[in-house]
Design a protein around this motif. Structure first.
Motif, mmCIF file in Angstrom:
data_model
loop_
_atom_site.group_PDB
_atom_site.id
_atom_site.type_symbol
_atom_site.label_atom_id
_atom_site.label_comp_id
_atom_site.label_asym_id
_atom_site.label_seq_id
_atom_site.Cartn_x
_atom_site.Cartn_y
_atom_site.Cartn_z
ATOM 1 N N CYS A 1 -60.930 -1.992 94.294
ATOM 2 C CA CYS A 1 -60.616 -1.347 93.017
ATOM 3 C C CYS A 1 -60.730 0.165 93.119
ATOM 4 C CB CYS A 1 -61.491 -1.910 91.895
ATOM 5 S SG CYS A 1 -63.219 -1.430 91.987
ATOM 6 N N THR B 1 -58.181 -0.001 85.690
ATOM 7 C CA THR B 1 -57.500 -1.247 85.341
ATOM 8 C C THR B 1 -57.139 -1.257 83.856
ATOM 9 O OG1 THR B 1 -58.970 -2.238 86.952
ATOM 10 C CG2 THR B 1 -57.641 -3.738 85.640
ATOM 11 N N ARG C 1 -55.986 -2.510 80.065
ATOM 12 C CA ARG C 1 -56.489 -3.572 79.198
ATOM 13 C C ARG C 1 -55.648 -4.830 79.368
ATOM 14 N NH1 ARG C 1 -56.658 -2.207 73.098
ATOM 15 N NH2 ARG C 1 -57.401 -0.170 73.757
ATOM 16 N N THR D 1 -54.213 -5.854 82.160
ATOM 17 C CA THR D 1 -54.668 -6.538 83.365
ATOM 18 C C THR D 1 -55.942 -7.324 83.081
ATOM 19 O OG1 THR D 1 -53.761 -4.721 84.653
ATOM 20 C CG2 THR D 1 -55.282 -6.208 85.790
ATOM 21 N N HIS D 2 -56.844 -6.710 82.298
ATOM 22 C CA HIS D 2 -58.088 -7.394 81.939
ATOM 23 C C HIS D 2 -57.808 -8.712 81.235
ATOM 24 C CE1 HIS D 2 -61.826 -5.018 82.644
ATOM 25 N NE2 HIS D 2 -60.915 -4.128 82.997
ATOM 26 N N SER D 3 -56.972 -8.681 80.225
ATOM 27 C CA SER D 3 -56.760 -9.927 79.468
ATOM 28 C C SER D 3 -55.951 -10.919 80.304
ATOM 29 C CB SER D 3 -56.111 -9.664 78.112
ATOM 30 O OG SER D 3 -54.856 -9.073 78.297
ATOM 31 N N ASP E 1 -58.566 -12.495 82.505
ATOM 32 C CA ASP E 1 -59.381 -13.411 81.689
ATOM 33 C C ASP E 1 -58.658 -14.746 81.519
ATOM 34 O OD1 ASP E 1 -61.385 -11.570 81.328
ATOM 35 O OD2 ASP E 1 -60.709 -10.927 79.338
ATOM 36 N N GLU F 1 -63.975 -6.738 89.159
ATOM 37 C CA GLU F 1 -63.307 -5.840 90.094
ATOM 38 C C GLU F 1 -64.395 -5.234 90.961
ATOM 39 O OE1 GLU F 1 -60.836 -3.082 88.071
ATOM 40 O OE2 GLU F 1 -62.312 -2.580 86.543
#
Ligand code: GDP
Ligand code: MG
Length: 182
Positions: A130, A136, A138, A140-142, A145, A158
């Motif tokens: 990373c 990263t 938001r 990519t985060h969801s 998830d 990450e």
């Protein structure tokens, strides 16, 4: 009344994922606090032991199983997976093909090893390198998830073996999940 008895655990943990994603680097960083650009790709299976003083009564020995040379086949033998209690599946955020391989690794894992109660062993997804990414998003985060939910990962982090980001946190999380199965 809580028992004052001391507990010691030995947990076998697998580190899997495509060639070059940073499996060996993550283990070296976690166990030896080292990072190098060049680890020889030794052929076979390598072990590293990390001793964690979990709490006043609990000692955890994490036996980390690294693979070298066999990653290119995208699967491992049952012998390698045998009696593992947790796993990290690693991909390289700068190479999308390694993320595409994650599902294949997870499937290989789930088809070859189970907890004594028959359930899947806890697995954590590591988005490694990373340090090479801009922050990263938001989105990519969801997305991750959602991906973890669908693929049966207990979580994702990450990480950077280079800059020592989130490796201890990921390991703590995996140990928590392993201990909760006891
Ligand atoms: P393995 O094949 O999965 O064991 O991958 P290695 O640990 O051998 O790493 C492959 C290459 O990626 C090496 O050149 C490492 O120095 C590099 N590498 C590993 N982790 C990181 C990281 O977190 N950040 C960066 N920038 N490079 C990394
Ligand atoms: Mg390696």
């Amino acid at each position: 009344v809580e028992s004052p008895e001391r507990r010691e655990h030995l947990f076998k943990v697998l580190v899997i994922g495509d060639l070059g994603v940073g499996k060996t680097s993550i283990i070296k960083r976690y166990v030896h606090q080292l990072f190098s650009q060049h680890y020889r790709a030794t052929i076979g299976v390598d072990f590293a032991l990390k001793v964690i003083h979990w709490d006043r009564r609990t000692l955890v020995r994490l036996q980390l199983w690294d693979i070298a040379g066999q990653e290119r086949f995208g699967n491992m033998t049952r012998v390698y997976y045998k009696e593992a209690l947790g796993a990290f599946v690693v991909f390289d955020v700068s190479r999308s093909s390694t993320f595409e391989a994650v599902s294949k690794w997870k499937h290989d894992l789930d088809s070859k090893v189970h907890l004594p109660n028959g359930g899947p062993i806890p697995a954590i997804l590591l988005a490694n390198k990373c340090d090479q990414n801009k922050e990263t998003s938001r989105q990519t985060h969801s997305h991750l998830d959602q991906f973890c939910k669908e693929s049966g990962f207990v979580g994702w982090f990450e990480t950077s073996a280079k800059d020592n980001i989130n490796i201890d946190e990921a390991a703590r999380s995996l140990v928590e999940h392993i201990l909760s199965n006891y």
